[in-house]
Design a protein around this motif. Sequence first.
Motif, short mmCIF file in Angstrom:
data_model
loop_
_atom_site.label_atom_id
_atom_site.label_comp_id
_atom_site.label_asym_id
_atom_site.label_seq_id
_atom_site.Cartn_x
_atom_site.Cartn_y
_atom_site.Cartn_z
N ILE A 34 0.65 13.57 -21.22
CA ILE A 34 0.86 12.36 -20.67
C ILE A 34 -0.28 11.91 -19.57
O ILE A 34 -0.19 12.76 -18.50
CB ILE A 34 2.31 11.60 -20.21
N HIS A 35 -0.92 11.08 -19.82
CA HIS A 35 -2.10 10.65 -18.74
C HIS A 35 -1.91 9.38 -18.09
O HIS A 35 -1.45 8.33 -18.73
CB HIS A 35 -3.44 10.56 -19.51
N LEU A 36 -1.85 9.34 -17.00
CA LEU A 36 -1.55 7.99 -15.93
C LEU A 36 -2.35 7.76 -14.78
O LEU A 36 -2.90 9.02 -14.23
CB LEU A 36 0.01 8.13 -15.41
N PRO A 37 -2.78 6.67 -14.36
CA PRO A 37 -3.43 6.32 -13.02
C PRO A 37 -2.57 6.98 -12.06
O PRO A 37 -1.42 7.02 -12.28
CB PRO A 37 -3.68 4.87 -13.15
N PHE A 38 -3.31 6.98 -10.95
CA PHE A 38 -2.60 7.75 -9.82
C PHE A 38 -1.45 6.67 -9.37
O PHE A 38 -1.58 5.46 -9.65
CB PHE A 38 -3.39 7.95 -8.55
N ARG A 39 -0.31 7.02 -8.79
CA ARG A 39 0.73 6.23 -8.41
C ARG A 39 0.49 5.04 -7.59
O ARG A 39 1.01 3.95 -7.86
CB ARG A 39 1.99 7.09 -7.74
N GLU A 40 -0.48 5.50 -6.64
CA GLU A 40 -0.70 4.46 -5.59
C GLU A 40 -1.54 3.24 -6.18
O GLU A 40 -1.71 2.15 -5.57
CB GLU A 40 -1.55 5.09 -4.60
N THR A 41 -2.23 3.19 -7.47
CA THR A 41 -2.92 2.29 -8.07
C THR A 41 -1.97 1.13 -8.67
O THR A 41 -2.47 0.32 -9.21
CB THR A 41 -3.90 2.88 -9.20
N PHE A 42 -0.83 1.55 -8.71
CA PHE A 42 0.42 0.57 -9.49
C PHE A 42 0.56 -0.69 -8.39
O PHE A 42 0.73 -0.21 -7.44
CB PHE A 42 1.22 1.17 -9.99
N LEU A 43 0.27 -1.82 -8.66
CA LEU A 43 0.54 -2.82 -7.97
C LEU A 43 1.92 -3.57 -8.05
O LEU A 43 2.53 -3.56 -9.26
CB LEU A 43 -0.77 -3.97 -7.87
N GLN A 44 2.16 -4.22 -7.07
CA GLN A 44 3.38 -5.05 -7.06
C GLN A 44 3.15 -6.30 -7.73
O GLN A 44 1.91 -6.85 -7.59
CB GLN A 44 4.03 -5.41 -5.57
N THR A 45 4.05 -6.84 -8.60
CA THR A 45 3.99 -8.29 -9.39
C THR A 45 5.07 -8.90 -8.78
O THR A 45 5.89 -8.56 -8.01
CB THR A 45 3.94 -7.76 -10.83
N GLU A 46 5.15 -10.23 -9.46
CA GLU A 46 6.13 -11.18 -9.08
C GLU A 46 7.34 -10.48 -9.43
O GLU A 46 8.71 -10.85 -8.60
CB GLU A 46 5.88 -12.59 -9.90
N GLY B 237 0.76 -1.25 -0.07
CA GLY B 237 0.12 0.15 0.21
C GLY B 237 0.83 1.29 0.08
O GLY B 237 0.45 2.47 -0.13
N GLU B 238 2.25 1.03 0.26
CA GLU B 238 3.18 2.54 0.42
C GLU B 238 3.64 2.66 -1.22
O GLU B 238 3.69 1.62 -2.14
CB GLU B 238 4.20 2.39 1.05
#
Length: 161
Positions: free
Chosen positions: A44-56, A9-10
């Motif tokens: 440039i348009h991007l989702p908010f930073r916090e919406t990017f998740l960790q992957t493997e 979540g950080e």
Amino acid sequence: APLSHPAEGEFNGSAEIDAFIGRTGAMLHHGGHQAYYQPSTDSIHLPFRETFLQTETSSPEENYYSTLFHELTHFSGAKGRCDRDLTGRFGSSAYAMEELIAELGAAFLCGNFQMSSSPRADHAQYLANWLSVLKSDKRAIFTAASKASQAVDYLTSRTAS
């Protein structure tokens, strides 16, 4: 320096990368659910930073920055910059080539900042187009790599401190 992996979540951004991005002159807008470069507004348009998740394979930060680097590579292609053809429609050879250039540019920039580049969810829909271009033109990968290198050179020259 490589990005550290934050707690769930950080989002621990990179001051170095954020400064680099700021010096490119690209206008960023955050919100929504898609990442894209809008030629008509040169933004440039991007989702908010916090919406990017960790992957493997990648941290949320690596996923955010690699996506942003992809869009920055598109940004570099505008007239008055590297002047690439950004008019291709999805499914066209021009579109597939520009997407390949943007992916290679993102990978090169990730390498510059010692980050891993994570496969994007939209790669699967581009794959058939990339393969078609690569099969029809045996030199396409060299052209795309050259154009991506030119884009990275352009972006980094704009940001030389």
